[in-house]
Design a protein around this motif. Sequence first.
Motif, PDB file in Angstrom:
ATOM      1  N   GLY A  45     -25.419  -7.556  31.610  1.00 17.45           N
ATOM      2  CA  GLY A  45     -24.200  -7.622  32.416  1.00 17.45           C
ATOM      3  C   GLY A  45     -24.361  -8.268  33.772  1.00 17.45           C
ATOM      4  O   GLY A  45     -23.415  -8.339  34.541  1.00 17.45           O
ATOM      5  N   ASN A  52     -27.752   5.338  39.931  1.00 19.42           N
ATOM      6  CA  ASN A  52     -26.445   5.163  39.331  1.00 19.42           C
ATOM      7  C   ASN A  52     -25.372   5.220  40.421  1.00 19.42           C
ATOM      8  O   ASN A  52     -25.278   6.206  41.159  1.00 19.42           O
ATOM      9  N   PRO A  75     -19.170  -4.552  38.952  1.00 21.61           N
ATOM     10  CA  PRO A  75     -19.941  -3.970  37.856  1.00 21.61           C
ATOM     11  C   PRO A  75     -20.005  -4.914  36.651  1.00 21.61           C
ATOM     12  O   PRO A  75     -19.263  -5.902  36.598  1.00 21.61           O
ATOM     13  N   ASP A 133     -18.148  -2.893  31.259  1.00 19.31           N
ATOM     14  CA  ASP A 133     -17.942  -1.502  31.663  1.00 19.31           C
ATOM     15  C   ASP A 133     -16.626  -1.365  32.435  1.00 19.31           C
ATOM     16  O   ASP A 133     -16.331  -2.172  33.301  1.00 19.31           O
ATOM     17  N   LEU A 147     -15.500   0.335  35.074  1.00 21.55           N
ATOM     18  CA  LEU A 147     -15.938   1.186  36.184  1.00 21.55           C
ATOM     19  C   LEU A 147     -15.136   1.017  37.468  1.00 21.55           C
ATOM     20  O   LEU A 147     -15.264   1.832  38.382  1.00 21.55           O
ATOM     21  N   GLN A 179     -13.921  -8.642  38.311  1.00 21.41           N
ATOM     22  CA  GLN A 179     -13.884  -8.179  36.932  1.00 21.41           C
ATOM     23  C   GLN A 179     -13.542  -9.337  36.009  1.00 21.41           C
ATOM     24  O   GLN A 179     -13.194 -10.431  36.463  1.00 21.41           O
TER      25      GLN A 179
END
Length: 188
Positions: A24, A103, A123, A127, A129, A153
């Motif tokens: 990612g 995390n 992120p 995901d 998030l 994103q």
Amino acid sequence: MANQVRIIGGRHRGRRLQFIPGRGLRPTPDRVRETLFNWLQANINGSRCLDLFAGSGALGFEAVSRGAVYLCAVEQHRAAAQRLRGNAELLGEQDRVEVIHGNALQLLRTAPDAPYDLVFVDPPFADALIEPVCALLETHGWLTSHAMVYLEQDAKRPWPTLPAAWSIHREGKAGQSAHRLLRRNIAG
């Protein structure tokens, strides 16, 4: 072999930093970073920055290069976090850069030592998030009253619901990514 990212402005302009590729991880492209930091130019000098999902460190190190006084870079991948520490030393910024191997969601459930002026939330695209991260930033004291929050994103994904006190300052798209710069508006 490690990949590289180039700092595009400020006192470390042109310096190339190594980063560890990972799941990612896609460093924010130069063109998008240049646009973002043009938007932020009046807000960087003297700021405290939080780079969640730091990855290559491109956003956080760019902020430090342009005058941020403190950067907390959070990275879950151990080797990537070690590389971030090495890059802080390479730039001679280890006194202003703290790297946390951990995390981001777990960290945000705690209270910070002091709130942040500028937060980068980029992120892995797979995901979902952004919404929980933004909620935790707002409810756990991570932001100053005038904080700016950068979100990145997948452009195909609809933007999630954001805290009511946040407004869109700027937004754009580039390739597969969509990005927003938000301003927190809290009186006080």
